[in-house]
Write a protein that holds these residues in place. Structure first.
Motif, mmCIF file in Angstrom:
data_model
loop_
_atom_site.group_PDB
_atom_site.id
_atom_site.type_symbol
_atom_site.label_atom_id
_atom_site.label_comp_id
_atom_site.label_asym_id
_atom_site.label_seq_id
_atom_site.Cartn_x
_atom_site.Cartn_y
_atom_site.Cartn_z
ATOM 1 N N PHE A 1 0.817 -1.064 0.047
ATOM 2 C CA PHE A 1 0.089 0.130 -0.127
ATOM 3 C C PHE A 1 0.954 1.191 -0.065
ATOM 4 C CE2 PHE A 1 -2.713 2.988 2.403
ATOM 5 C CZ PHE A 1 -3.529 3.442 1.310
ATOM 6 N N TYR A 2 0.760 2.187 -0.999
ATOM 7 C CA TYR A 2 1.444 3.170 -1.157
ATOM 8 C C TYR A 2 0.878 4.514 -0.882
ATOM 9 C CZ TYR A 2 4.574 0.779 -4.571
ATOM 10 O OH TYR A 2 5.350 0.066 -5.380
ATOM 11 N N HIS A 3 1.505 5.533 -0.211
ATOM 12 C CA HIS A 3 1.095 6.783 -0.117
ATOM 13 C C HIS A 3 1.702 7.312 -1.540
ATOM 14 C CE1 HIS A 3 1.043 11.334 1.073
ATOM 15 N NE2 HIS A 3 -0.209 11.009 0.722
ATOM 16 N N HIS A 4 0.572 7.835 -2.316
ATOM 17 C CA HIS A 4 0.789 8.377 -3.945
ATOM 18 C C HIS A 4 1.603 9.288 -4.163
ATOM 19 C CE1 HIS A 4 -1.201 7.125 -8.043
ATOM 20 N NE2 HIS A 4 -0.004 7.189 -8.152
ATOM 21 N N HIS A 5 1.732 10.243 -3.298
ATOM 22 C CA HIS A 5 2.299 11.354 -3.351
ATOM 23 C C HIS A 5 2.305 12.444 -2.128
ATOM 24 C CE1 HIS A 5 -0.532 15.006 -3.704
ATOM 25 N NE2 HIS A 5 -1.343 13.977 -3.946
ATOM 26 N N PRO A 6 3.505 13.115 -1.934
ATOM 27 C CA PRO A 6 3.753 13.750 -0.678
ATOM 28 C C PRO A 6 2.730 14.870 -0.670
ATOM 29 C CG PRO A 6 5.848 13.974 -1.930
ATOM 30 C CD PRO A 6 4.600 13.207 -3.033
ATOM 31 N N ASP A 7 2.284 15.117 0.766
ATOM 32 C CA ASP A 7 1.285 16.171 1.225
ATOM 33 C C ASP A 7 1.843 17.036 1.887
ATOM 34 O OD1 ASP A 7 -0.818 17.666 1.753
ATOM 35 O OD2 ASP A 7 -1.844 16.074 2.877
ATOM 36 N N PRO A 8 2.365 18.308 1.581
ATOM 37 C CA PRO A 8 3.374 19.111 2.355
ATOM 38 C C PRO A 8 2.338 19.825 3.463
ATOM 39 C CG PRO A 8 2.751 20.268 0.143
ATOM 40 C CD PRO A 8 2.381 18.670 0.234
ATOM 41 N N GLU A 9 0.909 19.751 3.449
ATOM 42 C CA GLU A 9 0.051 20.373 4.474
ATOM 43 C C GLU A 9 -0.444 19.302 5.572
ATOM 44 O OE1 GLU A 9 -3.146 21.766 2.308
ATOM 45 O OE2 GLU A 9 -2.268 23.357 1.254
ATOM 46 N N THR A 10 -0.048 18.080 5.364
ATOM 47 C CA THR A 10 -0.272 17.047 6.558
ATOM 48 C C THR A 10 0.939 16.508 7.002
ATOM 49 O OG1 THR A 10 -2.023 16.211 5.307
ATOM 50 C CG2 THR A 10 -1.203 14.923 7.031
ATOM 51 N N PRO A 11 1.125 16.803 8.272
ATOM 52 C CA PRO A 11 2.482 16.318 9.014
ATOM 53 C C PRO A 11 2.625 14.953 8.498
ATOM 54 C CG PRO A 11 0.888 17.265 10.667
ATOM 55 C CD PRO A 11 0.182 17.150 9.451
ATOM 56 N N LEU A 12 3.980 14.843 8.127
ATOM 57 C CA LEU A 12 4.703 13.468 7.599
ATOM 58 C C LEU A 12 4.324 12.375 8.643
ATOM 59 C CD1 LEU A 12 5.821 12.609 5.047
ATOM 60 C CD2 LEU A 12 8.255 12.862 6.425
ATOM 61 N N GLU A 13 4.289 12.655 9.948
ATOM 62 C CA GLU A 13 3.941 11.624 11.127
ATOM 63 C C GLU A 13 2.602 10.974 10.967
ATOM 64 O OE1 GLU A 13 7.276 14.345 12.382
ATOM 65 O OE2 GLU A 13 5.471 14.632 11.464
ATOM 66 N N GLU A 14 1.653 11.882 10.578
ATOM 67 C CA GLU A 14 0.501 11.569 10.371
ATOM 68 C C GLU A 14 0.350 10.713 9.239
ATOM 69 O OE1 GLU A 14 -4.256 13.081 9.398
ATOM 70 O OE2 GLU A 14 -2.784 14.574 10.056
ATOM 71 N N THR A 15 0.841 10.838 8.039
ATOM 72 C CA THR A 15 0.755 10.082 6.923
ATOM 73 C C THR A 15 1.384 8.687 7.043
ATOM 74 O OG1 THR A 15 0.764 11.956 5.487
ATOM 75 C CG2 THR A 15 1.292 10.074 4.397
ATOM 76 N N MET A 16 2.495 8.809 7.591
ATOM 77 C CA MET A 16 3.427 7.682 7.992
ATOM 78 C C MET A 16 2.563 6.859 8.999
ATOM 79 S SD MET A 16 5.561 7.889 5.647
ATOM 80 C CE MET A 16 4.648 8.815 4.782
ATOM 81 N N GLY A 17 1.799 7.508 9.777
ATOM 82 C CA GLY A 17 1.175 6.689 11.010
ATOM 83 C C GLY A 17 -0.041 5.823 10.361
#
Length: 336
Positions: A140-156
């Motif tokens: 399962f991939y995150h399809h592209h970076p989201d600079p407005e969401t904390p990286l910790e949230e996306t990786m979580g």
């Protein structure tokens, strides 16, 4: 209405000729050529055509099918059609397949239908599994970076996907080197098997060389899988003599149109084709072989509209060696 299901028995020699590469330092191996569902698996493609593509792929050792939530058209159609194919013909072969999907780009209306929030990613994964008819995806991939969401949230959110049993591994797509390295550190702390990056890369597009992604993937022992390895068909013999009526430019100009084929680009394609002929390869074979030649790319994601294109893509594996002079010529042509 679909015809009654006919039994499908894969070729017993399907693993004999395919090369399988370890995905970074993980235990997962991927075929050197994988099948991408970005094009030709939406509702504008006949089901029988899709069936012939996946049968040809699996019969020749391609065990990895790559999707995303919004592949179509329409959004979700590729996952839905893949789910039909899996249910009808691959029930007994699920454990021989690697199925990946992604979330990050626009998928449904409103503020929760894209980017990198925990709410979007986990809801999207549930929807993807429903369309695919699966209990889990392999990647399962995150399809592209989201600079407005904390990286910790996306990786979580990716961590939750694994810990819930809905994904075996996670990947990142369209990240650059520095951002990927930060994400990798977070995922390591969360004990999440982050094993692969998916990025665009080909003879004409060297972005991952410039933004550090390729070198960082090697440094961190992560896999690297490439989309658009043939630059939407430009790095094939399809456009050597103009624009064929059945080409992607002619019938599906969403990502490539007739203005893309400039005189300058056409000359580059012709010169690359001449070099490929000297090597005893087609332009497509040479272009795929070039990606695999240094051992840093785990797999190339090649789409196809005809079964023969899949066989042609696999043909690249016969010769992935390049002389220093050949590599220099390719670089010079691409840099014009």
């Amino acid at each position: 209405m679909l015809k009654p299901t006919a039994p499908y028995t894969p070729d017993i020699h399907r693993y004999d000729l395919m090369t399988y590469n370890r995905c970074g330092d993980s235990g997962l191996k991927l075929p050197a050529v994988s099948l991408g569902f970005w094009h030709n698996f939406g509702d504008i493609t006949p089901f029988e055509q899709m069936k012939s593509l996946v049968f040809t792929a699996f019969d020749n050792g391609i065990t990895h099918f790559d999707l995303a939530n919004n592949y179509g058209p329409e959004y979700g159609a590729a996952e839905k059609n893949c789910g039909l194919l899996l249910a009808k013909y691959f029930k007994h072969y699920r454990d021989e397949l690697v199925i990946s999907t992604k979330a990050g780009y626009d998928m449904w209306p409103g503020p929760y239908g894209d980017l990198g929030s925990r709410k979007y990613l986990l809801a999207s994964l549930d929807q993807s599994l429903q369309r695919l008819g699966l209990d889990y995806v392999d990647i399962f991939y995150h399809h592209h970076p989201d600079p407005e969401t904390p990286l910790e949230e996306t990786m979580g959110a990716l961590a939750q996907a694994v810990h819930s049993g809905k994904a075996l591994y996670v990947g990142l797509s369209n990240y650059d080197g520095p951002t990927m390295e930060k994400a990798a550190a977070i995922l390591a702390e969360l004990h999440v098997p982050f094993i692969i990056n998916q990025n665009k890369y080909n003879i004409f597009d060297r972005s991952i060389e410039r933004n550090g992604l390729k070198d960082t993937a090697v440094k961190l022992h992560k896999g690297l899988i490439i989309f658009s390895p043939l630059e939407q068909g430009l790095l094939t013999n399809r456009y050597l003599n103009g624009i064929p009526a059945d080409s992607r430019i002619a019938h599906d100009p969403r990502f490539l149109n007739d203005s893309s084929l400039t005189d300058k680009l056409h000359k580059q394609v012709v010169d690359l084709n001449n070099l490929a002929a000297e090597r005893g390869q087609t332009l497509a074979e040479m272009s795929l072989a070039w990606l695999l030649h240094d051992g840093k790319v785990t797999s190339v994601l090649a789409g196809a509209s005809k079964p023969q294109q899949i066989l042609d893509n696999i043909g690249a594996l016969k010769n992935t060696h390049f002389s220093d002079e050949e590599l220099k010529i390719i670089d010079e042509i691409a840099a014009r």
